[in-house]
Design a protein around this motif. Structure first.
Motif, PDB file in Angstrom:
ATOM      1  N   VAL A  34       0.838  -1.201   0.000  1.00 33.21           N
ATOM      2  CA  VAL A  34       0.000   0.000   0.000  1.00 33.21           C
ATOM      3  C   VAL A  34       0.875   1.254   0.000  1.00 33.21           C
ATOM      4  N   LEU A  35       1.845   1.312   0.896  1.00 31.21           N
ATOM      5  CA  LEU A  35       2.730   2.477   0.956  1.00 31.21           C
ATOM      6  C   LEU A  35       3.573   2.614  -0.310  1.00 31.21           C
ATOM      7  N   ALA A  36       4.073   1.492  -0.817  1.00 27.83           N
ATOM      8  CA  ALA A  36       4.885   1.545  -2.038  1.00 27.83           C
ATOM      9  C   ALA A  36       4.068   2.062  -3.216  1.00 27.83           C
ATOM     10  N   ILE A  37       2.834   1.619  -3.350  1.00 28.38           N
ATOM     11  CA  ILE A  37       1.971   2.073  -4.454  1.00 28.38           C
ATOM     12  C   ILE A  37       1.619   3.546  -4.300  1.00 28.38           C
ATOM     13  N   VAL A  38       1.269   3.956  -3.082  1.00 29.74           N
ATOM     14  CA  VAL A  38       0.905   5.367  -2.854  1.00 29.74           C
ATOM     15  C   VAL A  38       2.076   6.278  -3.175  1.00 29.74           C
ATOM     16  N   PHE A  39       3.268   5.954  -2.654  1.00 27.52           N
ATOM     17  CA  PHE A  39       4.421   6.821  -2.909  1.00 27.52           C
ATOM     18  C   PHE A  39       4.936   6.689  -4.346  1.00 27.52           C
ATOM     19  N   GLY A  49      10.168   2.893  -4.238  1.00 28.98           N
ATOM     20  CA  GLY A  49      11.307   2.137  -3.705  1.00 28.98           C
ATOM     21  C   GLY A  49      11.713   2.612  -2.327  1.00 28.98           C
ATOM     22  N   SER A  50      11.694   3.927  -2.134  1.00 19.31           N
ATOM     23  CA  SER A  50      12.054   4.489  -0.824  1.00 19.31           C
ATOM     24  C   SER A  50      11.058   4.057   0.245  1.00 19.31           C
ATOM     25  N   ALA A  51       9.782   4.029  -0.108  1.00 20.05           N
ATOM     26  CA  ALA A  51       8.763   3.589   0.843  1.00 20.05           C
ATOM     27  C   ALA A  51       8.972   2.119   1.215  1.00 20.05           C
ATOM     28  N   ALA A  52       9.271   1.301   0.221  1.00 20.41           N
ATOM     29  CA  ALA A  52       9.499  -0.121   0.492  1.00 20.41           C
ATOM     30  C   ALA A  52      10.720  -0.314   1.392  1.00 20.41           C
ATOM     31  N   ILE A  53      11.782   0.428   1.119  1.00 19.53           N
ATOM     32  CA  ILE A  53      12.982   0.335   1.956  1.00 19.53           C
ATOM     33  C   ILE A  53      12.666   0.792   3.383  1.00 19.53           C
ATOM     34  N   GLY A  54      11.902   1.860   3.517  1.00 18.89           N
ATOM     35  CA  GLY A  54      11.528   2.356   4.845  1.00 18.89           C
ATOM     36  C   GLY A  54      10.749   1.331   5.641  1.00 18.89           C
ATOM     37  N   VAL A  55       9.783   0.668   4.993  1.00 15.97           N
ATOM     38  CA  VAL A  55       8.998  -0.355   5.690  1.00 15.97           C
ATOM     39  C   VAL A  55       9.900  -1.513   6.115  1.00 15.97           C
ATOM     40  N   LEU A  56      10.762  -1.952   5.226  1.00 16.10           N
ATOM     41  CA  LEU A  56      11.636  -3.086   5.548  1.00 16.10           C
ATOM     42  C   LEU A  56      12.622  -2.748   6.675  1.00 16.10           C
ATOM     43  N   VAL A  57      13.171  -1.533   6.655  1.00 17.28           N
ATOM     44  CA  VAL A  57      14.092  -1.120   7.725  1.00 17.28           C
ATOM     45  C   VAL A  57      13.360  -1.111   9.071  1.00 17.28           C
ATOM     46  N   ALA A  58      12.168  -0.536   9.094  1.00 16.65           N
ATOM     47  CA  ALA A  58      11.401  -0.481  10.346  1.00 16.65           C
ATOM     48  C   ALA A  58      11.017  -1.883  10.817  1.00 16.65           C
ATOM     49  N   LEU A  59      10.635  -2.749   9.894  1.00 19.50           N
ATOM     50  CA  LEU A  59      10.291  -4.121  10.278  1.00 19.50           C
ATOM     51  C   LEU A  59      11.468  -4.842  10.918  1.00 19.50           C
ATOM     52  N   VAL A  60      12.647  -4.671  10.347  1.00 15.29           N
ATOM     53  CA  VAL A  60      13.836  -5.317  10.906  1.00 15.29           C
ATOM     54  C   VAL A  60      14.109  -4.791  12.320  1.00 15.29           C
ATOM     55  N   PHE A  61      13.977  -3.488  12.510  1.00 14.80           N
ATOM     56  CA  PHE A  61      14.237  -2.906  13.830  1.00 14.80           C
ATOM     57  C   PHE A  61      13.248  -3.412  14.874  1.00 14.80           C
TER      58      PHE A  61
END
Length: 153
Positions: A34-39, A49-61
């Motif tokens: 959803v975030l990747a499509i919106v951004f 791509g930035s949104a996807a990276i942001g979600v993945l970084v937060a998930l890992v943390f």
């Protein structure tokens, strides 16, 4: 004479880490596209791509923080709560530093990345609390019940 009482069911874990982890990952697995499509629609491929990276970084943390808390003994509530607060504070500070470092890079859209991390953090926390509230919890101690009946183990 044999004891015809059925075996007691094992007590559920005091803190249902696996349930909370699964809930957070599932909720954010829905959030990621959803975030990747919106951004992507707002800022093109760089935003998606930035949104996807942001979600993945937060998930890992956040998954890592829950992994750390699994190793804290849960028999002492004050220790568990203090550890949880310290881990959460460390996660928020570290995510803030990561957002500041990534927001000035040419290859990433800082707004998409930062807002995705923020949304992921909020969704993670809501999903984690909801999973904890739905998880089964022991209401009484089996040892206390056995002692009250006069039996010893």
């Amino acid at each position: 004479m044999t004891d015809s009482r059925p075996e007691p069911a094992p007590d559920p874990p005091a803190v249902p880490f696996a349930t909370m982890l699964r809930s957070g990952i599932v909720a954010n697995a829905i959030c990621l596209p959803v975030l990747a499509i919106v951004f992507w629609a707002i800022n093109g491929p760089k935003g998606g791509g930035s949104a996807a990276i942001g979600v993945l970084v937060a998930l890992v943390f956040f998954a890592g923080g829950l992994g750390i808390l699994q190793h804290v003994p849960d028999d002492n509530t004050m220790m568990l709560m203090t550890s949880a607060l310290a881990v959460y504070l460390g996660q928020v500070i570290f995510l803030g530093v990561i957002i500041l470092l990534f927001s000035e890079r040419d290859w990433i859209d800082g707004w998409a990345f930062g807002l995705s991390v923020l949304v992921t953090a909020l969704v993670w926390q809501v999903a984690q609390v909801a999973a904890y509230l739905r998880a089964p919890k022991a209401v009484y101690s089996e040892l206390a019940t056995d002692t009250a009946e006069g039996s010893t183990r």
